[in-house]
Design a protein around this motif. Structure first.
Motif, PDB file in Angstrom:
ATOM      1  N   SER A  12      -2.312  36.507  21.863  1.00 47.54           N
ATOM      2  CA  SER A  12      -2.583  34.999  21.790  1.00 47.54           C
ATOM      3  C   SER A  12      -2.271  34.497  20.215  1.00 47.54           C
ATOM      4  O   SER A  12      -2.761  35.182  19.387  1.00 47.54           O
ATOM      5  N   THR A  13      -1.577  33.517  20.100  1.00 46.13           N
ATOM      6  CA  THR A  13      -1.251  32.809  18.961  1.00 46.13           C
ATOM      7  C   THR A  13      -1.535  31.394  19.278  1.00 46.13           C
ATOM      8  O   THR A  13      -1.087  30.799  20.078  1.00 46.13           O
ATOM      9  N   GLU A  14      -2.207  30.701  18.320  1.00 41.38           N
ATOM     10  CA  GLU A  14      -2.596  29.120  18.388  1.00 41.38           C
ATOM     11  C   GLU A  14      -2.079  28.796  16.923  1.00 41.38           C
ATOM     12  O   GLU A  14      -2.710  29.352  15.949  1.00 41.38           O
ATOM     13  N   VAL A  15      -1.477  27.503  17.000  1.00 45.74           N
ATOM     14  CA  VAL A  15      -1.291  26.963  15.800  1.00 45.74           C
ATOM     15  C   VAL A  15      -1.688  25.268  15.805  1.00 45.74           C
ATOM     16  O   VAL A  15      -1.169  24.794  16.571  1.00 45.74           O
ATOM     17  N   HIS A  16      -2.698  24.922  14.991  1.00 41.89           N
ATOM     18  CA  HIS A  16      -3.226  23.618  14.947  1.00 41.89           C
ATOM     19  C   HIS A  16      -2.655  22.872  13.816  1.00 41.89           C
ATOM     20  O   HIS A  16      -2.832  23.553  12.543  1.00 41.89           O
ATOM     21  N   ARG A  17      -1.881  21.804  13.834  1.00 38.46           N
ATOM     22  CA  ARG A  17      -1.547  21.272  12.648  1.00 38.46           C
ATOM     23  C   ARG A  17      -2.194  19.619  12.679  1.00 38.46           C
ATOM     24  O   ARG A  17      -2.247  18.835  13.307  1.00 38.46           O
ATOM     25  N   TYR A  18      -2.879  19.626  11.576  1.00 37.26           N
ATOM     26  CA  TYR A  18      -3.622  18.342  11.183  1.00 37.26           C
ATOM     27  C   TYR A  18      -2.824  17.673  10.334  1.00 37.26           C
ATOM     28  O   TYR A  18      -2.982  18.035   9.030  1.00 37.26           O
ATOM     29  N   HIS A  19      -2.407  16.399  10.460  1.00 34.48           N
ATOM     30  CA  HIS A  19      -1.541  15.614   9.453  1.00 34.48           C
ATOM     31  C   HIS A  19      -2.489  14.831   8.863  1.00 34.48           C
ATOM     32  O   HIS A  19      -3.232  13.921   9.777  1.00 34.48           O
ATOM     33  N   LEU A  20      -2.846  14.467   7.656  1.00 31.79           N
ATOM     34  CA  LEU A  20      -3.538  13.802   6.777  1.00 31.79           C
ATOM     35  C   LEU A  20      -2.799  12.833   5.929  1.00 31.79           C
ATOM     36  O   LEU A  20      -1.711  13.158   5.403  1.00 31.79           O
ATOM     37  N   LYS A  21      -3.492  11.542   5.463  1.00 29.16           N
ATOM     38  CA  LYS A  21      -3.049  10.622   4.589  1.00 29.16           C
ATOM     39  C   LYS A  21      -4.174  10.134   3.812  1.00 29.16           C
ATOM     40  O   LYS A  21      -5.272  10.169   4.122  1.00 29.16           O
ATOM     41  N   ARG A  22      -3.647   9.882   2.533  1.00 33.86           N
ATOM     42  CA  ARG A  22      -4.719   9.004   1.727  1.00 33.86           C
ATOM     43  C   ARG A  22      -3.979   7.846   0.716  1.00 33.86           C
ATOM     44  O   ARG A  22      -2.692   8.235   0.549  1.00 33.86           O
ATOM     45  N   GLN A  23      -4.352   6.950   0.386  1.00 38.43           N
ATOM     46  CA  GLN A  23      -3.956   5.841  -0.410  1.00 38.43           C
ATOM     47  C   GLN A  23      -3.921   6.361  -1.635  1.00 38.43           C
ATOM     48  O   GLN A  23      -4.632   6.786  -2.232  1.00 38.43           O
ATOM     49  N   ILE A  24      -2.748   5.925  -2.486  1.00 34.28           N
ATOM     50  CA  ILE A  24      -2.579   6.190  -3.791  1.00 34.28           C
ATOM     51  C   ILE A  24      -2.888   5.151  -4.505  1.00 34.28           C
ATOM     52  O   ILE A  24      -2.433   3.735  -4.251  1.00 34.28           O
ATOM     53  N   GLY A  25      -3.556   5.233  -5.672  1.00 30.77           N
ATOM     54  CA  GLY A  25      -4.140   4.098  -6.326  1.00 30.77           C
ATOM     55  C   GLY A  25      -5.099   3.308  -5.750  1.00 30.77           C
ATOM     56  O   GLY A  25      -5.331   2.152  -5.701  1.00 30.77           O
ATOM     57  N   VAL A  35       0.581  -1.193   0.202  1.00 34.14           N
ATOM     58  CA  VAL A  35      -0.092   0.073  -0.029  1.00 34.14           C
ATOM     59  C   VAL A  35       0.733   1.105  -0.023  1.00 34.14           C
ATOM     60  O   VAL A  35       1.725   1.308   0.732  1.00 34.14           O
ATOM     61  N   ALA A  36       0.383   2.234  -0.877  1.00 37.16           N
ATOM     62  CA  ALA A  36       1.360   3.498  -0.869  1.00 37.16           C
ATOM     63  C   ALA A  36       0.374   4.559  -0.338  1.00 37.16           C
ATOM     64  O   ALA A  36      -0.827   4.575  -0.586  1.00 37.16           O
ATOM     65  N   TRP A  37       0.923   5.600   0.224  1.00 39.18           N
ATOM     66  CA  TRP A  37       0.353   6.660   0.665  1.00 39.18           C
ATOM     67  C   TRP A  37       0.991   8.071   0.258  1.00 39.18           C
ATOM     68  O   TRP A  37       1.982   7.940  -0.148  1.00 39.18           O
ATOM     69  N   GLU A  38      -0.031   9.080   0.235  1.00 38.36           N
ATOM     70  CA  GLU A  38       0.421  10.419   0.317  1.00 38.36           C
ATOM     71  C   GLU A  38      -0.057  11.122   1.424  1.00 38.36           C
ATOM     72  O   GLU A  38      -1.065  10.990   2.222  1.00 38.36           O
ATOM     73  N   TYR A  39       0.781  12.128   1.760  1.00 38.80           N
ATOM     74  CA  TYR A  39       0.488  12.980   3.168  1.00 38.80           C
ATOM     75  C   TYR A  39       0.236  14.622   2.616  1.00 38.80           C
ATOM     76  O   TYR A  39       0.822  14.868   1.733  1.00 38.80           O
ATOM     77  N   ALA A  40      -0.290  14.891   3.402  1.00 31.95           N
ATOM     78  CA  ALA A  40      -0.853  16.452   3.674  1.00 31.95           C
ATOM     79  C   ALA A  40      -0.886  16.999   4.836  1.00 31.95           C
ATOM     80  O   ALA A  40      -0.992  16.138   6.025  1.00 31.95           O
TER      81      ALA A  40
END
Length: 86
Positions: free
Chosen positions: A73-86, A5-10
């Motif tokens: 105030s400074t807030e930074v939220h990071r959401y790491h995502l992936k989805r399958q390629i092909g 399985v191959a993934w791509e990330y955003a």
């Protein structure tokens, strides 16, 4: 033998800056191709953006938050995502 399985990330970044009634919230999408896109206009909550990404096949992998409350105030939220390629 099974296929690998191959993934791509955003990355979705929510940034809140301001104090009291003077604040600004922005959302930036970092795509798997290295692109950087301001997607603030597509919604005013992280949930709206995550649901939109989910409809495009993206799955939330992790989330992180940085908060700095010195002189405003400074807030930074990071959401790491992936989805399958092909």
């Amino acid at each position: 033998m099974g296929r690998m399985v191959a993934w791509e990330y955003a990355l979705l970044v929510r940034r809140y800056q301001g104090q009291g009634r003077n604040f600004h919230v922005s959302f930036v999408w970092y795509g798997p191709d290295g692109s950087r896109t301001d997607i603030t206009a597509y919604g005013d909550t992280a949930i709206a953006h995550l649901n939109r990404a989910g409809r495009e096949g993206w799955e939330l992998v992790s989330a992180a938050e940085d908060v700095n409350n010195v002189q405003g105030s400074t807030e930074v939220h990071r959401y790491h995502l992936k989805r399958q390629i092909g």
